[in-house]
Design a protein around this motif. Structure first.
Motif, PDB file in Angstrom:
ATOM      1  N   ASP A   1       0.843  -1.195   0.000  1.00 38.95           N
ATOM      2  CA  ASP A   1       0.000   0.000   0.000  1.00 38.95           C
ATOM      3  C   ASP A   1       0.877   1.243   0.000  1.00 38.95           C
ATOM      4  O   ASP A   1       2.007   1.234   0.531  1.00 38.95           O
ATOM      5  CB  ASP A   1      -0.907   0.014   1.229  1.00 38.95           C
ATOM      6  N   PRO A   2       0.397   2.329  -0.562  1.00 40.06           N
ATOM      7  CA  PRO A   2       1.193   3.561  -0.587  1.00 40.06           C
ATOM      8  C   PRO A   2       1.565   4.010   0.833  1.00 40.06           C
ATOM      9  O   PRO A   2       0.795   3.816   1.781  1.00 40.06           O
ATOM     10  CB  PRO A   2       0.250   4.574  -1.252  1.00 40.06           C
ATOM     11  N   GLN A   3       2.719   4.591   0.951  1.00 43.59           N
ATOM     12  CA  GLN A   3       3.139   5.103   2.257  1.00 43.59           C
ATOM     13  C   GLN A   3       2.125   6.102   2.796  1.00 43.59           C
ATOM     14  O   GLN A   3       1.928   6.221   4.012  1.00 43.59           O
ATOM     15  CB  GLN A   3       4.516   5.766   2.135  1.00 43.59           C
ATOM     16  N   GLU A   4       1.451   6.787   1.873  1.00 45.61           N
ATOM     17  CA  GLU A   4       0.451   7.771   2.296  1.00 45.61           C
ATOM     18  C   GLU A   4      -0.670   7.133   3.098  1.00 45.61           C
ATOM     19  O   GLU A   4      -1.201   7.740   4.028  1.00 45.61           O
ATOM     20  CB  GLU A   4      -0.135   8.490   1.069  1.00 45.61           C
ATOM     21  N   LYS A   5      -1.038   5.878   2.749  1.00 46.12           N
ATOM     22  CA  LYS A   5      -2.082   5.209   3.514  1.00 46.12           C
ATOM     23  C   LYS A   5      -1.580   4.885   4.917  1.00 46.12           C
ATOM     24  O   LYS A   5      -2.301   5.101   5.906  1.00 46.12           O
ATOM     25  CB  LYS A   5      -2.542   3.933   2.802  1.00 46.12           C
ATOM     26  N   PHE A   6      -0.368   4.370   5.013  1.00 43.83           N
ATOM     27  CA  PHE A   6       0.196   4.091   6.332  1.00 43.83           C
ATOM     28  C   PHE A   6       0.271   5.365   7.166  1.00 43.83           C
ATOM     29  O   PHE A   6      -0.076   5.363   8.355  1.00 43.83           O
ATOM     30  CB  PHE A   6       1.591   3.465   6.185  1.00 43.83           C
TER      31      PHE A   6
ATOM     32  N   VAL B   1       2.463 -16.099   4.920  1.00 42.53           N
ATOM     33  CA  VAL B   1       1.450 -15.825   5.952  1.00 42.53           C
ATOM     34  C   VAL B   1       1.944 -14.829   6.998  1.00 42.53           C
ATOM     35  O   VAL B   1       1.128 -14.216   7.696  1.00 42.53           O
ATOM     36  CB  VAL B   1       0.979 -17.119   6.653  1.00 42.53           C
ATOM     37  N   ALA B   2       3.235 -14.639   7.143  1.00 41.61           N
ATOM     38  CA  ALA B   2       3.757 -13.714   8.149  1.00 41.61           C
ATOM     39  C   ALA B   2       3.355 -12.285   7.808  1.00 41.61           C
ATOM     40  O   ALA B   2       3.253 -11.906   6.633  1.00 41.61           O
ATOM     41  CB  ALA B   2       5.275 -13.828   8.228  1.00 41.61           C
ATOM     42  N   ALA B   3       3.148 -11.471   8.852  1.00 42.60           N
ATOM     43  CA  ALA B   3       2.740 -10.073   8.654  1.00 42.60           C
ATOM     44  C   ALA B   3       3.635  -9.118   9.437  1.00 42.60           C
ATOM     45  O   ALA B   3       3.247  -7.982   9.698  1.00 42.60           O
ATOM     46  CB  ALA B   3       1.287  -9.879   9.073  1.00 42.60           C
ATOM     47  N   ASP B   4       4.847  -9.568   9.810  1.00 36.65           N
ATOM     48  CA  ASP B   4       5.725  -8.711  10.609  1.00 36.65           C
ATOM     49  C   ASP B   4       6.129  -7.447   9.860  1.00 36.65           C
ATOM     50  O   ASP B   4       6.259  -6.373  10.464  1.00 36.65           O
ATOM     51  CB  ASP B   4       6.964  -9.494  11.048  1.00 36.65           C
ATOM     52  N   GLN B   5       6.291  -7.532   8.537  1.00 36.73           N
ATOM     53  CA  GLN B   5       6.658  -6.339   7.772  1.00 36.73           C
ATOM     54  C   GLN B   5       5.506  -5.341   7.717  1.00 36.73           C
ATOM     55  O   GLN B   5       5.723  -4.129   7.793  1.00 36.73           O
ATOM     56  CB  GLN B   5       7.082  -6.747   6.355  1.00 36.73           C
ATOM     57  N   THR B   6       4.288  -5.862   7.598  1.00 36.69           N
ATOM     58  CA  THR B   6       3.111  -4.985   7.607  1.00 36.69           C
ATOM     59  C   THR B   6       3.033  -4.240   8.934  1.00 36.69           C
ATOM     60  O   THR B   6       2.841  -3.004   8.970  1.00 36.69           O
ATOM     61  CB  THR B   6       1.832  -5.815   7.407  1.00 36.69           C
ATOM     62  N   LEU B   7       3.177  -4.973  10.025  1.00 38.57           N
ATOM     63  CA  LEU B   7       3.037  -4.366  11.349  1.00 38.57           C
ATOM     64  C   LEU B   7       4.204  -3.430  11.664  1.00 38.57           C
ATOM     65  O   LEU B   7       4.019  -2.390  12.292  1.00 38.57           O
ATOM     66  CB  LEU B   7       2.915  -5.465  12.394  1.00 38.57           C
ATOM     67  N   LYS B   8       5.400  -3.778  11.226  1.00 40.09           N
ATOM     68  CA  LYS B   8       6.530  -2.870  11.459  1.00 40.09           C
ATOM     69  C   LYS B   8       6.356  -1.569  10.696  1.00 40.09           C
ATOM     70  O   LYS B   8       6.616  -0.472  11.231  1.00 40.09           O
ATOM     71  CB  LYS B   8       7.851  -3.532  11.055  1.00 40.09           C
ATOM     72  N   LYS B   9       5.913  -1.670   9.445  1.00 47.48           N
ATOM     73  CA  LYS B   9       5.727  -0.450   8.656  1.00 47.48           C
ATOM     74  C   LYS B   9       4.668   0.445   9.293  1.00 47.48           C
ATOM     75  O   LYS B   9       4.791   1.679   9.308  1.00 47.48           O
ATOM     76  CB  LYS B   9       5.333  -0.817   7.224  1.00 47.48           C
TER      77      LYS B   9
END
Length: 614
Positions: free
Chosen positions: A324-329, A363-371
């Motif tokens: 997702d765009p950084q703008e959404k984060f 299945v891991a989401a550690d990168q999503t949560l870290k970002k």
């Protein structure tokens, strides 16, 4: 008046069978005969029920004035007979489906030959009503530049307060075969105007402009209003009859559709044929579109929790993944910090895995949560830690490959998390007695009863054990099954079939049983159940969650006009909830309206916040 044209026995049998089954023929009926067309007019085709008495028949010489032309999507045009009959149940307008870009213009007087059909937007399995239309047309332009028939004004006084008749039990609850009563029921009123040139005056926007260039207004400003400008859906029998979808007949490339938020006003006159479509039912397809007046709706900011208050929140972040765009984060992070006042515990729904919808087994989401947590720090928020349990690949529903799941964020400077190993996608957490009168989780974080068939192809609840100021707090994050498959409020069955409720009922019972297990050991335990429940505060799902007094839906502490977290088809309604155990006797609850009412959204859900002293 009703058609007196003779019908063949074959066509009569087709119509009878369709009505009995509550289903309608498609736009190309299998039984086609030629009607006696000596006196066939538009109102003869429309008839006095939702199904044309001439369905499946070939008609010739149907005359009318072109009132609207659609060059995109379902291409075709509308005609209207200026010589109306004296029966308010029979519409004088009709859609002519051409499949290609029509060659007629508004104001043309035309004569049309074609097949009478009943087209069901979304297909028969959708449960939608049908649109009466002519297909495979041969069109003759008789003259041009004629005045368009004067519009029928849809207003607060013209739309009945009763929504729809009860469906015929002999037809599976369908209203298709019932004679329309447009002065008694709102859906009958709209159906009696199907294809007719209609108008609305200045009307309040109750559903913001969406990505498909449509918005919703109400013609009944006093109907279940809330102070921010929406219309609240408070029960299955308060469907809000004044709601009407607005689209434009002008392609976006030629005229951009206006952006409107809830509470804005669509001023002036909006006029065009009344259509029926898959996504919202009766829709004014505007030949002339009014102007949006901005009423300045602002995003809410919740109060900051006091030092000795615990703030627990839930937020559906709508399929968030690293692509997702950084703008959404950044926007979501700013909302956590500014609008939610950096809650101590934040349950997230729709966290996707590290490569989003790419369906490769990740299945891991550690990168999503870290970002996301990095973005929160950059926005001036706390350095949240997170806990979650990775699902099995493609076992929890949602976007294929996305592997959405719930996750806990918590502020370690305010809250500690009790880690107990062993929780994985297939291993359940249980409740045990830690000492004489204190409950504990066997696995934290852990999933509740993941083998239960209630969670098949659905998100499993995530349970965690937290400590705040020496007090244990159990938090259960949920994302119940969606409403996909339910019939809409404008379905041909009345009341509509809400088939998805069955799964959520089982899910609610499972969560309720788990909470009762906690309370059986620790009567005054602080338990918070929260998330995207995907159901209303008055639903059987919520009743099952609260069974036996185990939980209380905190949204009910708000005035009825403020109970909503989502806006769907012009109805402001509850989907996201926080429920509390009896040990939480005093709290403050806030549905923080930052998304659902706005054309520009970072998610389609509004987050919820609960503040209390454990």
């Amino acid at each position: 008046m009703p058609s007196s044209i003779p019908r063949s026995a074959a066509v009569a049998a087709v119509v009878t069978a369709a009505l009995a089954a509550g289903l309608l023929a498609g736009s190309s009926a299998s039984a086609e005969t030629t009607a006696d067309t000596a006196a066939v007019r538009v109102h003869d085709i429309q008839g006095t029920t939702r199904v044309s008495p001439l369905v499946g028949q070939q008609v010739t010489g149907v005359t009318g004035i072109v009132t609207g032309v659609r060059t995109y999507g379902s291409r075709g045009f509308w005609i209207q007979d200026p010589q109306a009959d004296d029966n308010p149940a029979t519409s004088e307008g009709l859609f002519v489906f051409t499949s290609s870009v029509p060659t007629v213009a508004v104001g043309d007087a035309v004569s049309v030959n074609g097949t009478v059909g009943e087209y069901v937007p979304g297909g028969l399995n959708s449960g939608n009503q049908s649109l009466t239309q002519l297909s495979k047309p041969t069109v003759t332009v008789v003259s041009t530049g004629n005045p368009v028939p004067a519009p029928v004004t849809i207003s607060a006084w013209s739309v009945p307060s009763a929504y729809a008749p009860e469906g015929d039990p002999a037809a599976g609850g369908s209203v298709n075969g019932l004679t329309l009563e447009p002065k008694r029921y709102a859906l009958d009123y709209y159906e009696s105007l199907e294809g007719t040139n209609v108008r609305v005056g200045a009307s309040r926007v109750v559903g913001a402009t969406d990505p498909y260039s449509e918005l919703w207004v109400t013609v009944k400003p006093w109907e279940n209003p809330n102070w921010r400008g929406g219309t609240v859906y408070g029960s299955y029998t308060s469907q809000n009859t004044g709601r009407l979808q607005i689209q434009s007949l002008t392609p976006i490339a030629q005229q951009p559709f206006p952006k409107a938020n809830v509470g804005d006003v669509l001023s002036g006159t909006t006029e065009g044929p009344l259509d029926f479509n898959q996504f919202g039912g009766y829709t004014l397809t505007a030949r002339t579109l009014g102007t949006v007046v901005d009423r300045g709706l602002e995003r809410e900011i919740t109060e900051k929790q006091h030092k000795n208050e615990l703030a627990v929140a839930t937020y559906n972040v709508e399929n968030l993944d690293p692509s997702d765009p950084q703008e959404k984060f950044d926007a979501l992070a700013a909302a956590v910090v500014e609008n939610l006042a950096s809650p101590d515990i934040l349950a997230l729904e729709e966290i996707q895995d590290n490569n989003g919808a790419k369906n490769d087994g990740t299945v891991a989401a550690d990168q999503t949560l870290k970002k996301f947590t990095d973005a929160i720090v950059a926005a001036g928020g706390p350095a949240y830690e997170w806990r979650s349990v990775d699902p099995e690949n493609n076992k929890d529903g949602g976007e294929p490959g996305g592997n959405i799941r719930q996750a806990f964020l918590f502020n370690p400077e305010r809250v500690s998390f009790t880690d107990r190993a062993g929780g994985d996608a297939a291993t359940a957490t249980d409740v045990v007695r830690a000492d004489k009168d204190r409950a504990a989780l066997t696995r934290s974080p852990g999933r509740i009863d993941p083998a239960n068939t209630a969670w098949e192809n659905s998100r499993k609840p995530l349970a965690g054990e937290f400590t705040f100021r020496g007090r244990t707090v159990f938090v259960i994050a949920n994302h119940f099954g969606s409403k996909g498959g339910d019939e809409s409020l404008v379905a041909h069955r009345q009341p509509p079939n809400r088939s998805s409720e069955a799964k959520r009922l089982l899910q609610a019972q499972a969560v309720n049983a788990f909470v009762k297990d906690v309370l059986a050991i620790e009567k005054n335990a602080d338990v918070v159940v929260l998330g995207d429940i995907n159901d209303f505060e008055f639903s059987e799902t919520t009743k099952a969650l609260t069974d036996g007094g185990a939980l209380y839906p905190a949204v009910k502490s708000l005035p009825r006009s403020e109970r909503y977290s989502y806006v769907f088809q012009g109805n402001s309604q509850v989907l996201d909830q926080i429920l509390t155990s009896p040990g939480i006797r005093h709290f403050e609850y806030d549905s923080v309206h930052i998304n659902a009412e706005f054309a520009d959204q970072n998610s389609d859900h509004d987050p919820q916040v609960l503040r209390f002293r454990p």
